[in-house]
Design a protein around this motif. Structure first.
Motif, PDB file in Angstrom:
ATOM      1  N   GLU A  90       8.064   1.188 -25.528  1.00 32.82           N
ATOM      2  CA  GLU A  90       7.842  -0.217 -25.875  1.00 32.82           C
ATOM      3  C   GLU A  90       8.397  -0.541 -27.260  1.00 32.82           C
ATOM      4  OE1 GLU A  90       3.678  -0.418 -25.169  1.00 32.82           O
ATOM      5  OE2 GLU A  90       3.915  -0.772 -23.007  1.00 32.82           O
ATOM      6  N   ALA A  91       8.331   0.417 -28.173  1.00 37.74           N
ATOM      7  CA  ALA A  91       8.927   0.204 -29.500  1.00 37.74           C
ATOM      8  C   ALA A  91      10.440   0.058 -29.383  1.00 37.74           C
ATOM      9  CB  ALA A  91       8.573   1.371 -30.417  1.00 37.74           C
ATOM     10  N   ALA A  92      11.056   0.869 -28.511  1.00 36.54           N
ATOM     11  CA  ALA A  92      12.507   0.775 -28.306  1.00 36.54           C
ATOM     12  C   ALA A  92      12.874  -0.560 -27.668  1.00 36.54           C
ATOM     13  CB  ALA A  92      12.984   1.935 -27.432  1.00 36.54           C
ATOM     14  N   ILE A  93      12.056  -1.019 -26.716  1.00 32.63           N
ATOM     15  CA  ILE A  93      12.347  -2.274 -26.014  1.00 32.63           C
ATOM     16  C   ILE A  93      12.140  -3.477 -26.930  1.00 32.63           C
ATOM     17  CG2 ILE A  93      11.586  -3.744 -24.090  1.00 32.63           C
ATOM     18  CD1 ILE A  93      10.915  -1.020 -22.627  1.00 32.63           C
ATOM     19  N   ARG A  94      11.197  -3.384 -27.868  1.00 34.97           N
ATOM     20  CA  ARG A  94      11.021  -4.471 -28.834  1.00 34.97           C
ATOM     21  C   ARG A  94      12.279  -4.654 -29.684  1.00 34.97           C
ATOM     22  NH1 ARG A  94       5.615  -2.613 -29.178  1.00 34.97           N
ATOM     23  NH2 ARG A  94       6.113  -1.254 -30.957  1.00 34.97           N
ATOM     24  N   LEU A 142      13.742   0.827 -20.421  1.00 35.75           N
ATOM     25  CA  LEU A 142      13.070   0.055 -19.378  1.00 35.75           C
ATOM     26  C   LEU A 142      12.873   0.896 -18.124  1.00 35.75           C
ATOM     27  CD1 LEU A 142      14.982  -3.314 -19.843  1.00 35.75           C
ATOM     28  CD2 LEU A 142      12.498  -3.039 -20.056  1.00 35.75           C
ATOM     29  N   PHE A 143      13.885   1.662 -17.768  1.00 27.99           N
ATOM     30  CA  PHE A 143      13.781   2.496 -16.573  1.00 27.99           C
ATOM     31  C   PHE A 143      12.759   3.610 -16.771  1.00 27.99           C
ATOM     32  CE2 PHE A 143      15.121   6.029 -13.835  1.00 27.99           C
ATOM     33  CZ  PHE A 143      15.018   5.393 -12.610  1.00 27.99           C
ATOM     34  N   HIS A 144      12.764   4.247 -17.951  1.00 30.16           N
ATOM     35  CA  HIS A 144      11.784   5.302 -18.235  1.00 30.16           C
ATOM     36  C   HIS A 144      10.355   4.741 -18.192  1.00 30.16           C
ATOM     37  CE1 HIS A 144      15.016   7.855 -20.485  1.00 30.16           C
ATOM     38  NE2 HIS A 144      14.996   8.091 -19.196  1.00 30.16           N
ATOM     39  N   LYS A 145      10.182   3.555 -18.741  1.00 36.09           N
ATOM     40  CA  LYS A 145       8.867   2.910 -18.714  1.00 36.09           C
ATOM     41  C   LYS A 145       8.442   2.628 -17.273  1.00 36.09           C
ATOM     42  CE  LYS A 145       6.577  -1.315 -20.352  1.00 36.09           C
ATOM     43  NZ  LYS A 145       6.762  -2.578 -21.118  1.00 36.09           N
ATOM     44  N   ILE A 182       3.422  -3.687 -11.265  1.00 33.07           N
ATOM     45  CA  ILE A 182       4.082  -3.694 -12.573  1.00 33.07           C
ATOM     46  C   ILE A 182       5.390  -2.906 -12.489  1.00 33.07           C
ATOM     47  CG2 ILE A 182       3.847  -3.065 -15.016  1.00 33.07           C
ATOM     48  CD1 ILE A 182       0.817  -3.148 -14.642  1.00 33.07           C
ATOM     49  N   ALA A 183       5.366  -1.808 -11.742  1.00 31.27           N
ATOM     50  CA  ALA A 183       6.555  -0.954 -11.630  1.00 31.27           C
ATOM     51  C   ALA A 183       7.724  -1.735 -11.044  1.00 31.27           C
ATOM     52  CB  ALA A 183       6.240   0.264 -10.771  1.00 31.27           C
ATOM     53  N   TRP A 184       7.471  -2.457  -9.943  1.00 31.25           N
ATOM     54  CA  TRP A 184       8.573  -3.191  -9.308  1.00 31.25           C
ATOM     55  C   TRP A 184       9.081  -4.305 -10.221  1.00 31.25           C
ATOM     56  CZ3 TRP A 184      11.154  -0.769  -6.053  1.00 31.25           C
ATOM     57  CH2 TRP A 184      10.592  -0.013  -5.022  1.00 31.25           C
ATOM     58  N   GLU A 185       8.174  -5.009 -10.881  1.00 32.33           N
ATOM     59  CA  GLU A 185       8.602  -6.072 -11.796  1.00 32.33           C
ATOM     60  C   GLU A 185       9.469  -5.496 -12.919  1.00 32.33           C
ATOM     61  OE1 GLU A 185       8.319  -9.215 -11.503  1.00 32.33           O
ATOM     62  OE2 GLU A 185       6.734  -9.536 -10.019  1.00 32.33           O
ATOM     63  N   ASN A 186       9.087  -4.313 -13.407  1.00 35.48           N
ATOM     64  CA  ASN A 186       9.877  -3.675 -14.461  1.00 35.48           C
ATOM     65  C   ASN A 186      11.189  -3.128 -13.922  1.00 35.48           C
ATOM     66  OD1 ASN A 186       8.605  -3.010 -17.401  1.00 35.48           O
ATOM     67  ND2 ASN A 186       7.020  -3.491 -15.904  1.00 35.48           N
ATOM     68  N   TYR A 187      11.156  -2.606 -12.686  1.00 37.75           N
ATOM     69  CA  TYR A 187      12.358  -1.984 -12.116  1.00 37.75           C
ATOM     70  C   TYR A 187      13.520  -2.968 -12.080  1.00 37.75           C
ATOM     71  CZ  TYR A 187      15.392   0.751  -9.082  1.00 37.75           C
ATOM     72  OH  TYR A 187      16.462   1.449  -8.584  1.00 37.75           O
ATOM     73  N   ILE A 188      13.238  -4.209 -11.678  1.00 37.75           N
ATOM     74  CA  ILE A 188      14.344  -5.152 -11.497  1.00 37.75           C
ATOM     75  C   ILE A 188      14.920  -5.645 -12.818  1.00 37.75           C
ATOM     76  CG2 ILE A 188      13.561  -5.858  -9.205  1.00 37.75           C
ATOM     77  CD1 ILE A 188      12.461  -8.403 -10.402  1.00 37.75           C
TER      78      ILE A 188
END
Length: 422
Positions: free
Chosen positions: A79-83, A92-95, A107-113
């Motif tokens: 999350e620090a990297a994504i900020r 994003l993929f690792h998260k 949450i996984a699918w929303e993040n995946y796309i």
């Protein structure tokens, strides 16, 4: 070049010349992240002391915690990297992988796309010529779906497409691998097929469609719980005539013994070796079982095949009339003609699972070559109801997984023999 020892020497030499070399510190962290996560963190912490807002160091540091199954710690770094970069796809993929592994599927699918960018169209074969589908279809709308990530992933994505069209009766077309043409047209007759390869067969106009979507994004709309199996045994349908022809041929060769397909290698350019097993070692535990093994391996395997002892060669049949790298329809019929499949994590595993064969898939432990959709500990998969996952052990050992595959195959053969005798 996968020459890790040489790389390690050069990075450490660079640090002797300049102890504050950010690049050398991050590269060492990257080198050790799978095998020595604590050592990796030592170098990454040094890098982050020099540059606290380095997104690559934060992401790799998160991965070291991921490797130790400390998911809360890993998320903090991701999350620090994504900020720092909201479009940092690796983080994003690792998260996303953490959400899949911990069962937070919505949450996984929303993040995946998010891997497809703000427009949802990164990687699209038609670019941004159509808007991204967010669920706004009506009965007059037409949707163009595209697959990505390679043949195995595309086969998995066809299952998601089938679930979507069964739930939402809209007019749908797909752009996918040309090798899948025949089996897609048979299995999904309600869908228009177009090839990812440009050809005269691609007779469609962008103006014919309202929206586009990467196949994986449809999972958001299906909302299926991944703790549940796919509702049917299969979603791809091989050619029945070709299946019968091949089964008759193989049973004649085997003298009516059971037919067991095997595939032992992956040719992934980066992680193929991590997903592969030496053929002799692969067969050693099962060679004495009363069946005929059918070679389902694709690629360059001849030298390995020729080096086998004669007793191995006599029980392994290679059908040169079938080219696994050619038409998938013929290869699917070959798999369908068999009784049981044992394969490593490659496109054969996906195809065998998708056509509903009893399948054992041998997958690496979390690390190089591991794929999120095999999950971490579960032996079942939500994609393929008749596929069972057996996992590599510590120190990259396949011994226990191969021992278990022998037990699974032996049990299957015994049950089959009992049914036949009755």
């Amino acid at each position: 070049q996968n020459k890790t020892l040489q790389a390690e020497k050069v990075y450490k030499r660079a640090l002797k010349l300049n102890p504050n070399s950010l690049e050398a510190l991050i590269n060492l962290g990257d080198l050790y992240k799978y095998s020595k996560p604590k050592v990796a963190r030592h170098y990454l912490d040094m890098a982050l002391n020099l540059q606290p807002d380095n997104k690559n160091a934060l992401d790799i540091c998160g991965f070291t915690w991921f490797m130790e199954q400390k998911y809360d710690q890993a998320l903090k770094y991701y999350e620090a990297a994504i900020r720092l970069d909201s479009d940092f796809k690796r983080a994003l993929f690792h998260k996303t992988a953490i959400f899949f592994l911990t069962g937070k599927f919505d949450i996984a699918w929303e993040n995946y796309i998010t891997r497809y960018g703000a427009t949802g169209n990164i990687g699209s074969p038609i670019g941004d010529k159509l808007p991204f589908f967010k669920g706004e279809l009506n009965y007059s709308s037409k949707l163009l779906i595209w697959t990505d990530q390679g043949l195995g992933d595309e086969i998995l994505q066809l299952g998601i497409i089938k679930e979507f069209v069964e739930k939402f009766p809209f007019e749908v077309s797909i752009i996918t691998n040309v090798r899948l043409k025949e089996i897609v047209e048979r299995s999904l007759p309600q869908v228009n097929f177009f090839s990812l390869t440009k050809s005269e067969n691609n007779k469609y106009s962008i103006s014919d469609f309202s929206y586009q979507a990467p196949a994986m994004s449809l999972a958001v709309h299906i909302k299926r719980d991944l703790n549940e199996k796919y509702k049917n045994d299969k979603y791809l349908v091989p050619c029945e005539n070709k299946t019968r022809e091949l089964r008759k041929k193989y049973l004649k060769i085997s003298e009516n013994k059971p037919l067991v397909g095997i595939s032992w290698r992956s040719y992934h350019p980066e992680f193929g070796e991590n997903k592969s097993i030496k053929l002799r070692f692969f067969m050693n535990k099962i060679i004495d079982l009363d069946c005929l093994f059918i070679n389902l391996q694709y690629g360059d395997y001849e030298s390995e095949l020729n080096s086998l002892p004669s007793k191995f060669q006599s029980k392994l049949f290679t059908d040169l009339t079938i080219n696994p790298k050619g038409k998938i329809d013929n290869f699917a019929s070959q798999i369908n003609a068999l009784d049981f499949i044992i394969t490593t994590s490659n496109s054969t595993a996906h195809l065998s699972g998708a056509i509903g064969k009893e399948t054992i898939t041998l997958v690496p432990k979390v690390g190089p070559g591991w794929l999120w959709y095999w999950f971490e500990e579960r032996s079942s998969t939500p994609w393929y109801p008749k596929l069972k996952v057996l996992r590599q052990g510590q120190n990259n050992s396949w011994k226990n997984a191969l021992n278990k595959s022998r037990i699974e195959l032996s049990n299957f053969l015994n049950k089959r023999a009992m049914v036949t005798s009755n």
